[in-house]
Design a protein around this motif. Structure first.
Motif, PDB file in Angstrom:
ATOM      1  N   MET A  13       0.842  -1.186   0.000  1.00 31.21           N
ATOM      2  CA  MET A  13       0.000   0.000   0.000  1.00 31.21           C
ATOM      3  C   MET A  13       0.879   1.238   0.000  1.00 31.21           C
ATOM      4  SD  MET A  13      -3.177   0.923   2.533  1.00 31.21           S
ATOM      5  CE  MET A  13      -2.288   1.763   3.850  1.00 31.21           C
ATOM      6  N   ILE A  14       0.405   2.319  -0.650  1.00 32.47           N
ATOM      7  CA  ILE A  14       1.157   3.560  -0.743  1.00 32.47           C
ATOM      8  C   ILE A  14       0.290   4.673  -0.206  1.00 32.47           C
ATOM      9  CG2 ILE A  14       2.313   5.175  -2.296  1.00 32.47           C
ATOM     10  CD1 ILE A  14       2.380   2.686  -4.265  1.00 32.47           C
ATOM     11  N   SER A  15       0.839   5.471   0.718  1.00 38.03           N
ATOM     12  CA  SER A  15       0.151   6.666   1.176  1.00 38.03           C
ATOM     13  C   SER A  15       0.948   7.876   0.737  1.00 38.03           C
ATOM     14  CB  SER A  15      -0.014   6.666   2.701  1.00 38.03           C
ATOM     15  OG  SER A  15       1.250   6.706   3.340  1.00 38.03           O
ATOM     16  N   SER A  16       0.263   8.981   0.507  1.00 35.17           N
ATOM     17  CA  SER A  16       0.949  10.191   0.066  1.00 35.17           C
ATOM     18  C   SER A  16       0.384  11.388   0.791  1.00 35.17           C
ATOM     19  CB  SER A  16       0.813  10.376  -1.448  1.00 35.17           C
ATOM     20  OG  SER A  16      -0.537  10.552  -1.801  1.00 35.17           O
ATOM     21  N   GLY A  17       1.168  12.471   0.814  1.00 41.89           N
ATOM     22  CA  GLY A  17       0.733  13.699   1.444  1.00 41.89           C
ATOM     23  C   GLY A  17       1.723  14.791   1.153  1.00 41.89           C
ATOM     24  N   THR A  18       1.377  16.014   1.539  1.00 41.81           N
ATOM     25  CA  THR A  18       2.268  17.146   1.251  1.00 41.81           C
ATOM     26  C   THR A  18       3.447  17.189   2.195  1.00 41.81           C
ATOM     27  OG1 THR A  18       0.946  18.589   2.664  1.00 41.81           O
ATOM     28  CG2 THR A  18       0.365  18.504   0.330  1.00 41.81           C
ATOM     29  N   ARG A  19       3.296  16.668   3.407  1.00 36.92           N
ATOM     30  CA  ARG A  19       4.349  16.703   4.422  1.00 36.92           C
ATOM     31  C   ARG A  19       4.866  18.123   4.620  1.00 36.92           C
ATOM     32  NH1 ARG A  19       7.924  11.591   2.328  1.00 36.92           N
ATOM     33  NH2 ARG A  19       6.515   9.942   2.917  1.00 36.92           N
ATOM     34  N   ALA A  20       4.000  19.103   4.640  1.00 31.67           N
ATOM     35  CA  ALA A  20       4.429  20.491   4.767  1.00 31.67           C
ATOM     36  C   ALA A  20       4.361  20.921   6.219  1.00 31.67           C
ATOM     37  CB  ALA A  20       3.540  21.397   3.927  1.00 31.67           C
ATOM     38  N   GLY A  21       5.363  21.693   6.658  1.00 37.45           N
ATOM     39  CA  GLY A  21       5.342  22.278   7.978  1.00 37.45           C
ATOM     40  C   GLY A  21       5.778  21.327   9.071  1.00 37.45           C
ATOM     41  N   TYR A  22       6.056  21.887  10.254  1.00 40.92           N
ATOM     42  CA  TYR A  22       6.488  21.076  11.384  1.00 40.92           C
ATOM     43  C   TYR A  22       5.276  20.551  12.143  1.00 40.92           C
ATOM     44  CZ  TYR A  22       8.520  19.402  15.616  1.00 40.92           C
ATOM     45  OH  TYR A  22       8.879  18.578  16.641  1.00 40.92           O
ATOM     46  N   HIS A  23       5.356  19.360  12.609  1.00 39.93           N
ATOM     47  CA  HIS A  23       4.342  18.799  13.474  1.00 39.93           C
ATOM     48  C   HIS A  23       5.013  17.766  14.360  1.00 39.93           C
ATOM     49  CE1 HIS A  23       4.328  15.144  10.983  1.00 39.93           C
ATOM     50  NE2 HIS A  23       4.411  15.974   9.967  1.00 39.93           N
ATOM     51  N   ARG A  24       4.358  17.440  15.444  1.00 39.76           N
ATOM     52  CA  ARG A  24       4.902  16.367  16.279  1.00 39.76           C
ATOM     53  C   ARG A  24       4.927  15.106  15.439  1.00 39.76           C
ATOM     54  NH1 ARG A  24       8.559  16.071  19.380  1.00 39.76           N
ATOM     55  NH2 ARG A  24       7.759  17.996  20.291  1.00 39.76           N
ATOM     56  N   ARG A  62       4.988  16.675  -6.577  1.00 40.99           N
ATOM     57  CA  ARG A  62       4.196  17.582  -5.745  1.00 40.99           C
ATOM     58  C   ARG A  62       4.058  17.137  -4.298  1.00 40.99           C
ATOM     59  NH1 ARG A  62      -0.688  18.241 -10.218  1.00 40.99           N
ATOM     60  NH2 ARG A  62       0.404  19.692 -11.626  1.00 40.99           N
ATOM     61  N   ARG A  63       4.389  15.876  -4.000  1.00 44.70           N
ATOM     62  CA  ARG A  63       4.157  15.391  -2.638  1.00 44.70           C
ATOM     63  C   ARG A  63       5.037  14.179  -2.358  1.00 44.70           C
ATOM     64  NH1 ARG A  63      -0.215  14.588  -5.666  1.00 44.70           N
ATOM     65  NH2 ARG A  63      -1.256  16.357  -4.708  1.00 44.70           N
ATOM     66  N   GLY A  64       5.216  13.921  -1.072  1.00 41.11           N
ATOM     67  CA  GLY A  64       5.939  12.729  -0.664  1.00 41.11           C
ATOM     68  C   GLY A  64       5.049  11.500  -0.704  1.00 41.11           C
ATOM     69  N   ALA A  65       5.673  10.338  -0.481  1.00 40.21           N
ATOM     70  CA  ALA A  65       4.915   9.089  -0.473  1.00 40.21           C
ATOM     71  C   ALA A  65       5.574   8.097   0.470  1.00 40.21           C
ATOM     72  CB  ALA A  65       4.827   8.501  -1.877  1.00 40.21           C
ATOM     73  N   THR A  66       4.752   7.292   1.107  1.00 42.58           N
ATOM     74  CA  THR A  66       5.220   6.254   2.022  1.00 42.58           C
ATOM     75  C   THR A  66       4.672   4.911   1.548  1.00 42.58           C
ATOM     76  OG1 THR A  66       5.351   7.776   3.902  1.00 42.58           O
ATOM     77  CG2 THR A  66       5.178   5.431   4.408  1.00 42.58           C
ATOM     78  N   LEU A  67       5.566   3.950   1.405  1.00 44.14           N
ATOM     79  CA  LEU A  67       5.223   2.601   0.950  1.00 44.14           C
ATOM     80  C   LEU A  67       5.131   1.678   2.161  1.00 44.14           C
ATOM     81  CD1 LEU A  67       4.968   0.436  -1.343  1.00 44.14           C
ATOM     82  CD2 LEU A  67       7.468   0.272  -1.276  1.00 44.14           C
ATOM     83  N   LEU A  68       4.035   0.936   2.234  1.00 43.95           N
ATOM     84  CA  LEU A  68       3.817  -0.001   3.335  1.00 43.95           C
ATOM     85  C   LEU A  68       3.982  -1.422   2.831  1.00 43.95           C
ATOM     86  CD1 LEU A  68       0.561   1.646   4.774  1.00 43.95           C
ATOM     87  CD2 LEU A  68       2.951   2.283   5.187  1.00 43.95           C
ATOM     88  N   VAL A  69       4.930  -2.157   3.413  1.00 40.44           N
ATOM     89  CA  VAL A  69       5.160  -3.560   3.073  1.00 40.44           C
ATOM     90  C   VAL A  69       5.195  -4.344   4.377  1.00 40.44           C
ATOM     91  CG1 VAL A  69       6.722  -5.240   2.035  1.00 40.44           C
ATOM     92  CG2 VAL A  69       6.423  -2.989   0.969  1.00 40.44           C
TER      93      VAL A  69
END
Length: 297
Positions: free
Chosen positions: A1-12, A157-164
């Motif tokens: 599965m692949i999730s994506s998002g802007t990953r903009a700004g600081y957050h915890r 335009r955005r980052g992505a995280t791959l779930l394996v």
């Protein structure tokens, strides 16, 4: 599965809430020389190399491996060197059938570099993910374009995280890994590792070996670095594919020349121990101290 998002700004960081994997995972980093413009032939070569990584759940191949990282060919024949993605990133190109087959046969997730044409006309340097069902998706588009790449491609335009399994991997491509914030964004999204198809030219060995070891230690995560190798000047590449542990030490590394498949096992116990000993992800302050005050001379 692949999730994506802007990953903009600081957050915890999400990483503080994401559990560590329960089981080890075997991965492979490939260094190989593709043929400029031969997408079908390079897909067959990629399938052969994936077959050499028996037992690996993830195999990472180099940047732009399918068309070859050869700007003159990419400029002269975009129609022949690109693969087309649909509105949700799906890729149905029959030239990739050998990769679909080897992924299905081995229960393997394959990450391979491609030039992708999107429905809106954008052309990107992308990481295709071939999952164990044989489905192909343009999972991530390179965000940081290097030098003359800007004349041929559009930035992602955005980052992505791959779930394996229960492992999370941030996706980056080559020059992305030169920016500490890119790897940190992946770690903030809970990544346990960072997968980096790349194309480093001969003469850049010092930077090649430094950047990805640093991204591993910066973020206490594994890094899987694949690279193009050999070729003819001025497009001669330097190999050195590697898998780095969460302290930036190579578990496996290839030579500067010659095809190779580097296999290593990622250990959740080592990941946990490293993050317990080196707590940068947890200790990073919400306010990093910017802007800074000027001090009198």
């Amino acid at each position: 599965m692949i999730s994506s998002g802007t990953r903009a700004g600081y957050h915890r960081p999400v990483s503080q809430a994401v559990p560590l994997p329960a089981h080890p995972l075997t991965v492979a980093a490939v260094q190989a020389e593709p043929v400029p413009g031969d997408v079908a032939g390079n897909a067959a070569t990629a399938a052969r190399l994936v077959g050499r990584a028996a037992g690996a759940r993830i195999v990472v191949l180099p940047e732009l491996f399918l068309p070859s990282y050869h700007p003159p060919t990419l400029a002269a024949d975009p129609a022949g060197t690109d693969v087309a993605a649909d509105e949700v990133g799906g890729v149905a190109d029959p030239r990739l059938d050998p990769l679909r087959g080897v992924a299905r046969d081995g229960g393997t997730t394959v990450v391979v570099g491609a030039a992708v044409r999107h429905p809106d006309g954008r052309r990107t340097i992308s990481a295709l993910v071939v999952d164990p069902t044989g489905a192909v998706r343009a999972a991530y588009d390179k965000q940081q374009l290097w030098s003359g790449e800007r004349e041929l491609f559009d930035p992602g335009r955005r980052g992505a995280t791959l779930l394996v399994d229960d492992w999370r991997f941030g996706l980056g491509i080559c020059y992305d890994g030169c920016f500490p914030e890119h790897g940190r964004a992946a770690a903030d999204d809970g990544a346990h590792g960072y997968l980096c198809p790349s194309g480093y030219l001969a003469g850049s060995e010092h930077r090649r070996d430094l950047y990805y070891a640093a991204r591993a230690l910066d973020n206490t995560m594994y890094v899987v670095f694949a690279n193009v190798v050999d070729g003819a000047d001025p497009w001669r590449f330097n190999g050195g594919a590697a898998v780095y542990d969460p302290e930036g030490r190579p578990l496996a590394r290839g030579a500067n020349t010659g095809e190779d498949v580097l296999v290593a096992t990622l250990d959740p116990t080592a990941l946990a121990a490293t993050r317990a000993a080196h707590t940068m992800l947890a200790d990073r302050p919400a306010d990093p101290g910017l802007p800074r005050a000027a001090l009198p001379a």
